[in-house]
Design an enzyme around this catalytic site. Structure first.
Site, mmCIF file in Angstrom:
data_model
loop_
_atom_site.group_PDB
_atom_site.id
_atom_site.type_symbol
_atom_site.label_atom_id
_atom_site.label_comp_id
_atom_site.label_asym_id
_atom_site.label_seq_id
_atom_site.Cartn_x
_atom_site.Cartn_y
_atom_site.Cartn_z
ATOM 1 C CB ILE A 10 -1.218 -0.071 1.219
ATOM 2 C CG1 ILE A 10 -0.330 -0.235 2.425
ATOM 3 C CG2 ILE A 10 -2.138 -0.924 0.872
ATOM 4 C CD1 ILE A 10 -1.194 -0.094 3.849
ATOM 5 N N GLY A 11 2.161 1.114 -0.065
ATOM 6 C CA GLY A 11 2.962 2.352 0.091
ATOM 7 C C GLY A 11 4.365 2.081 0.546
ATOM 8 C CD GLU A 12 7.805 2.494 -2.502
ATOM 9 O OE1 GLU A 12 7.910 3.629 -2.909
ATOM 10 O OE2 GLU A 12 7.965 1.647 -3.284
ATOM 11 C CB THR A 14 10.001 7.327 7.179
ATOM 12 O OG1 THR A 14 9.027 8.326 6.913
ATOM 13 C CG2 THR A 14 11.415 7.943 7.264
ATOM 14 C CE1 TYR A 15 12.906 5.400 10.530
ATOM 15 C CE2 TYR A 15 10.546 5.600 10.642
ATOM 16 C CZ TYR A 15 11.651 6.100 10.951
ATOM 17 O OH TYR A 15 11.760 7.027 11.895
ATOM 18 C CB VAL A 17 7.712 -2.225 1.557
ATOM 19 C CG1 VAL A 17 6.482 -2.595 0.832
ATOM 20 C CG2 VAL A 17 8.738 -2.003 0.505
ATOM 21 C CB VAL A 18 3.330 0.306 4.459
ATOM 22 C CG1 VAL A 18 2.156 -0.062 5.496
ATOM 23 C CG2 VAL A 18 4.341 1.510 4.787
ATOM 24 C CE LYS A 33 3.408 2.364 9.168
ATOM 25 N NZ LYS A 33 3.775 3.653 9.169
ATOM 26 C CG ASP A 128 8.996 12.123 10.026
ATOM 27 O OD1 ASP A 128 9.523 13.506 9.301
ATOM 28 O OD2 ASP A 128 9.069 11.188 9.126
#
EC number: 2.7.11.22
Length: 303
Positions: A10-12, A14-15, A17-18, A33, A128
């Site tokens: 579903i996304g990338e 900060t740390y 791949v999600v 995550k 952050d």
């Protein structure tokens, strides 16, 4: 990991791949995550595992819940409750010429402050905060994601995909290299997000640290030791900075009333100890007409 199945990427973050995932036996939908750390060869540092495990104790309706911390082949997986929309996507989806309902702006800001105050009381900083890690549901609830991860893993300069981590929401004490900073950094970030809730535009969208600082200085004035004691001795402060007068905040944030602008200005005070705290902000007159009994944290606050 055998308890979970990945559904889709579903996304990338900060740390790393999600993924959207599901718990095999309960059917609970989760966000998974996968943490990629710089020092991949040595595996995951035990300090990071310890730090992140403490975050499982953060249970609040406005903080995305960390459900599980799992290791698989020296990779760390963090299992969070799943929410399908983040604030950035939501703001981007509002048609041109339209804005967020002022009462929803107020409700979202109050809930963000609730989550921050809860974490700050427990000595946990975010460091952050940005619209991408504020997650929303379809019932008007907003939750803070990734609280405390910066202490476990650091705040990288670049995302693992080499995309630069945004500076737009970063407090001036961080940008100026202060070695010691505390809870006011999250209040500054929340102030910049408050302005963006009202206008749909980032308040200070710099493309480098110096551009970021100068955008802040042009709006609020270049700080000196009079307004912010010892700022001139911070590592990245230069006596050659242009001396802007500032005073243009209200013209940049047109959609806020007098109380909203007053609160925003207090959240963007340069001197960190003088900046309003999350708790103080929640009692500001801007929120007087907000029905707090309908908010998700009302039951724990006894409203």
């Amino acid at each position: 990991m055998e308890d979970y199945v990945k559904i889709e990427k579903i996304g990338e973050g900060t740390y790393g791949v999600v993924y959207k995932g599901r718990h095999k036996s309960t059917g609970q939908v989760v966000a998974m995550k996968k943490i990629r750390l710089e020092s991949e060869e040595e595996g995951v540092p035990s300090t990071a595992v310890r730090e992140v495990s403490l975050l499982q104790e953060l249970k609040h309706p406005n903080v995305v819940r960390l459900l599980d911390v799992l290791m698989q082949e020296s990779r760390l997986y963090l299992i969070f409750e799943f929410l399908s929309m983040d604030l950035k996507k939501y703001l981007d989806s509002i048609p041109s010429g339209q804005y967020m309902d002022p009462m929803l702006v107020k409700s979202y800001l109050y809930q963000i402050l609730e989550g921050i105050y809860f974490c700050h009381r427990r000595r946990v900083l975010h460091r952050d905060l940005k619209p991408q890690n504020l997650l929303i549901d379809n019932k008007g609830v907003i939750k803070l994601a990734d609280f405390g991860l910066s202490r476990a893993f650091g705040v990288p300069v670049r995302v693992y995909t080499h995309e630069v981590v945004t500076l737009w929401y970063r407090a001036p004490e961080v940008l100026l290299g202060s070695p010691r900073y505390s809870t006011p950094v999250d209040v500054w970030s929340t102030g910049t997000i408050f302005a963006e809730l009202a206008t749909k535009k980032p308040l200070f969208h710099g493309d480098s640290e110096i551009d970021q600082l100068f955008r802040i200085f042009r709006t609020l004035g270049t700080p000196n030791n009079d307004v912010w004691p010892d700022v001139e001795s911070l590592p990245d402060y230069k006596s050659t900075f242009p001396k802007w007068k500032g005073g243009s905040l209200s013209s940049m944030v047109k959609n806020l009333d007098k109380n909203g602008l007053d609160l925003l200005a207090k959240m963007l005070i340069y001197n960190p100890p003088k900046r309003i705290s999350a708790r103080e902000a929640m009692t500001h007159p801007y929120f007087d007409d907000l029905d707090k009994s309908t908010l998700p944290a009302a039951c724990i606050n006894g409203v």
